[in-house]
Design a protein around this motif. Structure first.
Motif, PDB file in Angstrom:
ATOM      1  N   LEU A  38     -42.900 106.243   3.120  1.00  0.00           N
ATOM      2  CA  LEU A  38     -42.628 105.068   2.288  1.00  0.00           C
ATOM      3  C   LEU A  38     -41.204 104.563   2.498  1.00  0.00           C
ATOM      4  CD1 LEU A  38     -44.366 106.081  -1.049  1.00  0.00           C
ATOM      5  CD2 LEU A  38     -45.034 104.238   0.495  1.00  0.00           C
ATOM      6  N   GLU A  39     -40.265 105.475   2.629  1.00  0.00           N
ATOM      7  CA  GLU A  39     -38.879 105.089   2.872  1.00  0.00           C
ATOM      8  C   GLU A  39     -38.762 104.297   4.177  1.00  0.00           C
ATOM      9  OE1 GLU A  39     -34.575 107.231   3.835  1.00  0.00           O
ATOM     10  OE2 GLU A  39     -36.274 108.448   3.213  1.00  0.00           O
ATOM     11  N   MET A  41     -41.121 102.526   5.621  1.00  0.00           N
ATOM     12  CA  MET A  41     -41.740 101.204   5.455  1.00  0.00           C
ATOM     13  C   MET A  41     -40.812 100.246   4.718  1.00  0.00           C
ATOM     14  SD  MET A  41     -45.800 101.883   4.824  1.00  0.00           S
ATOM     15  CE  MET A  41     -45.595 102.774   3.310  1.00  0.00           C
ATOM     16  N   PHE A  42     -40.134 100.732   3.664  1.00  0.00           N
ATOM     17  CA  PHE A  42     -39.235  99.861   2.917  1.00  0.00           C
ATOM     18  C   PHE A  42     -38.001  99.505   3.738  1.00  0.00           C
ATOM     19  CE2 PHE A  42     -41.677 101.279  -0.817  1.00  0.00           C
ATOM     20  CZ  PHE A  42     -41.922 100.029  -1.370  1.00  0.00           C
ATOM     21  N   GLU A  43     -37.512 100.420   4.558  1.00  0.00           N
ATOM     22  CA  GLU A  43     -36.388 100.097   5.436  1.00  0.00           C
ATOM     23  C   GLU A  43     -36.782  99.003   6.426  1.00  0.00           C
ATOM     24  OE1 GLU A  43     -35.014 103.675   7.291  1.00  0.00           O
ATOM     25  OE2 GLU A  43     -34.176 104.450   5.425  1.00  0.00           O
ATOM     26  N   ALA A  45     -39.097  96.743   5.955  1.00  0.00           N
ATOM     27  CA  ALA A  45     -39.241  95.493   5.196  1.00  0.00           C
ATOM     28  C   ALA A  45     -37.875  94.864   4.928  1.00  0.00           C
ATOM     29  CB  ALA A  45     -39.971  95.761   3.880  1.00  0.00           C
ATOM     30  N   ARG A  46     -36.870  95.686   4.603  1.00  0.00           N
ATOM     31  CA  ARG A  46     -35.521  95.154   4.386  1.00  0.00           C
ATOM     32  C   ARG A  46     -34.956  94.560   5.678  1.00  0.00           C
ATOM     33  NH1 ARG A  46     -35.176  99.487   0.814  1.00  0.00           N
ATOM     34  NH2 ARG A  46     -34.333 100.917   2.368  1.00  0.00           N
ATOM     35  N   LYS A  49     -36.582  91.199   6.189  1.00  0.00           N
ATOM     36  CA  LYS A  49     -36.010  90.243   5.232  1.00  0.00           C
ATOM     37  C   LYS A  49     -34.628  89.776   5.698  1.00  0.00           C
ATOM     38  CE  LYS A  49     -34.166  90.482   0.662  1.00  0.00           C
ATOM     39  NZ  LYS A  49     -34.027  91.272  -0.552  1.00  0.00           N
TER      40      LYS A  49
END
Length: 75
Positions: A38-39, A41-43, A45-46, A49
């Protein structure tokens, strides 16, 4: 949360982990791997962005402030 969930989902008739400490360690391992995924995936996504923000700044510097209102009505 993961530790409790894995314990609850373990079928009683198929007691894979007879030792409760082994269940705990296996649950911790699964939780660690899941949270690491999950970490990542969020990295990602950031990073995406941030890339979109850089693109928007570049477009603004080339064309200035431009706003176009588009109507979706059929004329």
């Amino acid at each position: 949360m993961f530790i409790v969930g894995i314990r609850c989902c373990q079928p009683k008739e198929h007691d894979t982990f007879e030792d409760d400490s082994l269940t705990f360690h296996a649950s911790c391992y699964v939780a660690k791997i899941t949270l690491k995924a999950l970490e990542g995936m969020f990295e990602a996504a950031r990073a995406i962005k941030s890339w979109f923000g850089n693109c928007a700044r570049a477009i603004k510097s080339w064309f200035g402030d431009c706003t176009k209102v588009t109507s979706f009505k059929n004329n």
